[in-house]
Design a protein around this motif. Structure first.
Motif, PDB file in Angstrom:
ATOM      1  N   SER A 134       0.833  -1.205   0.000  1.00 64.53           N
ATOM      2  CA  SER A 134       0.000   0.000   0.000  1.00 64.53           C
ATOM      3  C   SER A 134       0.871   1.261   0.000  1.00 64.53           C
ATOM      4  O   SER A 134       0.761   2.118   0.887  1.00 64.53           O
ATOM      5  N   THR A 135       1.672   1.399  -1.023  1.00 62.64           N
ATOM      6  CA  THR A 135       2.643   2.498  -1.054  1.00 62.64           C
ATOM      7  C   THR A 135       1.985   3.861  -1.191  1.00 62.64           C
ATOM      8  O   THR A 135       2.549   4.866  -0.739  1.00 62.64           O
ATOM      9  N   SER A 136       0.817   3.928  -1.768  1.00 60.99           N
ATOM     10  CA  SER A 136       0.151   5.215  -1.935  1.00 60.99           C
ATOM     11  C   SER A 136      -0.301   5.808  -0.604  1.00 60.99           C
ATOM     12  O   SER A 136      -0.602   7.008  -0.523  1.00 60.99           O
ATOM     13  N   SER A 137      -0.332   4.989   0.431  1.00 61.15           N
ATOM     14  CA  SER A 137      -0.761   5.459   1.755  1.00 61.15           C
ATOM     15  C   SER A 137       0.396   5.886   2.645  1.00 61.15           C
ATOM     16  O   SER A 137       0.187   6.301   3.778  1.00 61.15           O
ATOM     17  N   ILE A 138       1.606   5.784   2.141  1.00 60.71           N
ATOM     18  CA  ILE A 138       2.781   6.153   2.939  1.00 60.71           C
ATOM     19  C   ILE A 138       2.857   7.669   3.072  1.00 60.71           C
ATOM     20  O   ILE A 138       2.800   8.399   2.086  1.00 60.71           O
ATOM     21  N   ASN A 139       2.998   8.144   4.294  1.00 60.47           N
ATOM     22  CA  ASN A 139       3.118   9.573   4.548  1.00 60.47           C
ATOM     23  C   ASN A 139       4.567  10.050   4.538  1.00 60.47           C
ATOM     24  O   ASN A 139       4.866  11.178   4.154  1.00 60.47           O
ATOM     25  N   ALA A 140       5.454   9.201   5.003  1.00 61.17           N
ATOM     26  CA  ALA A 140       6.867   9.576   5.048  1.00 61.17           C
ATOM     27  C   ALA A 140       7.727   8.323   5.116  1.00 61.17           C
ATOM     28  O   ALA A 140       7.302   7.302   5.661  1.00 61.17           O
ATOM     29  N   VAL A 141       8.900   8.430   4.570  1.00 58.16           N
ATOM     30  CA  VAL A 141       9.897   7.368   4.652  1.00 58.16           C
ATOM     31  C   VAL A 141      11.148   7.941   5.287  1.00 58.16           C
ATOM     32  O   VAL A 141      11.586   9.047   4.933  1.00 58.16           O
ATOM     33  N   SER A 142      11.705   7.202   6.225  1.00 57.46           N
ATOM     34  CA  SER A 142      12.891   7.660   6.944  1.00 57.46           C
ATOM     35  C   SER A 142      13.974   6.609   6.884  1.00 57.46           C
ATOM     36  O   SER A 142      13.696   5.417   6.679  1.00 57.46           O
ATOM     37  N   TRP A 143      15.180   7.061   7.088  1.00 56.69           N
ATOM     38  CA  TRP A 143      16.319   6.176   7.275  1.00 56.69           C
ATOM     39  C   TRP A 143      16.819   6.335   8.712  1.00 56.69           C
ATOM     40  O   TRP A 143      16.937   7.463   9.212  1.00 56.69           O
ATOM     41  N   TYR A 144      17.127   5.199   9.308  1.00 56.42           N
ATOM     42  CA  TYR A 144      17.732   5.155  10.628  1.00 56.42           C
ATOM     43  C   TYR A 144      18.987   4.280  10.528  1.00 56.42           C
ATOM     44  O   TYR A 144      19.165   3.544   9.563  1.00 56.42           O
ATOM     45  N   ARG A 145      19.811   4.370  11.533  1.00 54.87           N
ATOM     46  CA  ARG A 145      20.955   3.471  11.603  1.00 54.87           C
ATOM     47  C   ARG A 145      21.188   3.060  13.046  1.00 54.87           C
ATOM     48  O   ARG A 145      20.819   3.771  13.983  1.00 54.87           O
ATOM     49  N   GLN A 146      21.803   1.890  13.182  1.00 57.62           N
ATOM     50  CA  GLN A 146      22.120   1.377  14.507  1.00 57.62           C
ATOM     51  C   GLN A 146      23.505   0.764  14.480  1.00 57.62           C
ATOM     52  O   GLN A 146      23.742  -0.223  13.777  1.00 57.62           O
ATOM     53  N   ALA A 147      24.389   1.362  15.250  1.00 58.07           N
ATOM     54  CA  ALA A 147      25.754   0.841  15.386  1.00 58.07           C
ATOM     55  C   ALA A 147      25.777  -0.152  16.541  1.00 58.07           C
ATOM     56  O   ALA A 147      24.926  -0.095  17.434  1.00 58.07           O
ATOM     57  N   PRO A 148      26.756  -1.060  16.560  1.00 66.38           N
ATOM     58  CA  PRO A 148      26.839  -2.051  17.643  1.00 66.38           C
ATOM     59  C   PRO A 148      26.891  -1.389  19.011  1.00 66.38           C
ATOM     60  O   PRO A 148      27.675  -0.456  19.233  1.00 66.38           O
ATOM     61  N   GLY A 149      26.018  -1.821  19.889  1.00 65.28           N
ATOM     62  CA  GLY A 149      26.010  -1.315  21.250  1.00 65.28           C
ATOM     63  C   GLY A 149      25.360   0.044  21.408  1.00 65.28           C
ATOM     64  O   GLY A 149      25.381   0.623  22.500  1.00 65.28           O
ATOM     65  N   LYS A 150      24.788   0.559  20.333  1.00 61.86           N
ATOM     66  CA  LYS A 150      24.158   1.885  20.398  1.00 61.86           C
ATOM     67  C   LYS A 150      22.679   1.797  20.029  1.00 61.86           C
ATOM     68  O   LYS A 150      22.233   0.820  19.423  1.00 61.86           O
ATOM     69  N   GLU A 151      21.944   2.818  20.386  1.00 63.01           N
ATOM     70  CA  GLU A 151      20.538   2.870  20.042  1.00 63.01           C
ATOM     71  C   GLU A 151      20.372   3.258  18.575  1.00 63.01           C
ATOM     72  O   GLU A 151      21.240   3.879  17.967  1.00 63.01           O
ATOM     73  N   ARG A 152      19.228   2.870  18.048  1.00 66.60           N
ATOM     74  CA  ARG A 152      18.912   3.243  16.675  1.00 66.60           C
ATOM     75  C   ARG A 152      18.712   4.754  16.621  1.00 66.60           C
ATOM     76  O   ARG A 152      18.021   5.332  17.466  1.00 66.60           O
ATOM     77  N   GLU A 153      19.303   5.396  15.613  1.00 65.18           N
ATOM     78  CA  GLU A 153      19.198   6.841  15.519  1.00 65.18           C
ATOM     79  C   GLU A 153      18.655   7.272  14.160  1.00 65.18           C
ATOM     80  O   GLU A 153      18.926   6.646  13.134  1.00 65.18           O
ATOM     81  N   ILE A 191      11.893  11.794   4.283  1.00 66.89           N
ATOM     82  CA  ILE A 191      11.274  12.504   3.167  1.00 66.89           C
ATOM     83  C   ILE A 191       9.775  12.226   3.228  1.00 66.89           C
ATOM     84  O   ILE A 191       9.344  11.083   3.376  1.00 66.89           O
ATOM     85  N   SER A 192       8.990  13.294   3.141  1.00 66.15           N
ATOM     86  CA  SER A 192       7.543  13.144   3.244  1.00 66.15           C
ATOM     87  C   SER A 192       6.931  12.902   1.870  1.00 66.15           C
ATOM     88  O   SER A 192       7.596  13.044   0.837  1.00 66.15           O
ATOM     89  N   SER A 193       5.659  12.589   1.882  1.00 67.22           N
ATOM     90  CA  SER A 193       4.963  12.378   0.613  1.00 67.22           C
ATOM     91  C   SER A 193       4.918  13.662  -0.215  1.00 67.22           C
ATOM     92  O   SER A 193       4.815  13.609  -1.440  1.00 67.22           O
ATOM     93  N   GLY A 194       5.041  14.799   0.451  1.00 70.23           N
ATOM     94  CA  GLY A 194       5.064  16.074  -0.255  1.00 70.23           C
ATOM     95  C   GLY A 194       6.452  16.499  -0.685  1.00 70.23           C
ATOM     96  O   GLY A 194       6.613  17.570  -1.276  1.00 70.23           O
ATOM     97  N   GLY A 195       7.442  15.673  -0.378  1.00 72.48           N
ATOM     98  CA  GLY A 195       8.805  15.976  -0.800  1.00 72.48           C
ATOM     99  C   GLY A 195       9.631  16.739   0.211  1.00 72.48           C
ATOM    100  O   GLY A 195      10.792  17.053  -0.043  1.00 72.48           O
ATOM    101  N   TYR A 196       9.057  17.021   1.367  1.00 72.43           N
ATOM    102  CA  TYR A 196       9.813  17.727   2.402  1.00 72.43           C
ATOM    103  C   TYR A 196      10.862  16.790   2.981  1.00 72.43           C
ATOM    104  O   TYR A 196      10.568  15.630   3.265  1.00 72.43           O
ATOM    105  N   THR A 197      12.078  17.296   3.167  1.00 71.78           N
ATOM    106  CA  THR A 197      13.156  16.481   3.705  1.00 71.78           C
ATOM    107  C   THR A 197      13.639  17.032   5.038  1.00 71.78           C
ATOM    108  O   THR A 197      13.553  18.225   5.316  1.00 71.78           O
ATOM    109  N   ASN A 198      14.162  16.117   5.839  1.00 75.61           N
ATOM    110  CA  ASN A 198      14.685  16.480   7.154  1.00 75.61           C
ATOM    111  C   ASN A 198      15.894  15.613   7.436  1.00 75.61           C
ATOM    112  O   ASN A 198      15.895  14.415   7.094  1.00 75.61           O
ATOM    113  N   TYR A 199      16.920  16.199   8.045  1.00 78.64           N
ATOM    114  CA  TYR A 199      18.152  15.477   8.301  1.00 78.64           C
ATOM    115  C   TYR A 199      18.596  15.643   9.746  1.00 78.64           C
ATOM    116  O   TYR A 199      18.378  16.685  10.370  1.00 78.64           O
TER     117      TYR A 199
END
Length: 119
Positions: free
Chosen positions: A27-46, A51-59
């Motif tokens: 159901s990709t048409s219902s996605i509001n935003a897609v994000s990337w996270y990362r998790q290093a060994p022994g650390k929390e996911r960050e 990027i939102s469905s409207g193209g707004y980006t945040n870093y």
């Protein structure tokens, strides 16, 4: 339901570049935003970027200027272009999709792709 599959990870030397891909299906048409996270060994996911469905980006401040998030709507793929990689960028990178449907928030995760940056 949304399925996410990440790819593009690997081993790269410091200063190099990688482009990660997050392919979405379902159901990709219902996605509001897609994000990337990362998790290093022994650390929390960050959080890395979104990027939102409207193209707004945040870093995240830690990656601004080195990482660019973009998307191909026709292919339902979100990319993460990473430049000037550092050893501290070594982590498993995960793709996340958020859907808001009838007042409910649904979050989906991919299986992750390993990025290793050697010094």
């Amino acid at each position: 339901q949304v399925q996410l599959v990440e790819s593009g990870g690997g081993l790269v030397q410091a200063g190099g570049s990688l482009r990660l891909s997050c392919a979405a299906s379902g159901s990709t048409s219902s996605i509001n935003a897609v994000s990337w996270y990362r998790q290093a060994p022994g650390k929390e996911r960050e959080f890395i970027a979104a990027i939102s469905s409207g193209g707004y980006t945040n870093y995240a401040d830690s990656v601004k200027g080195r990482i660019t998030i973009s998307r191909d709507n026709d292919k339902n793929i979100v990319y993460l272009q990473m430049n000037s990689l550092k050893p501290e960028d070594t982590a498993v990178y995960y793709c996340n999709a958020v859907m808001a449907v009838t007042g409910h928030i649904y979050k989906y995760w991919g299986q992750g792709t390993q990025v290793t940056v050697s010094s």
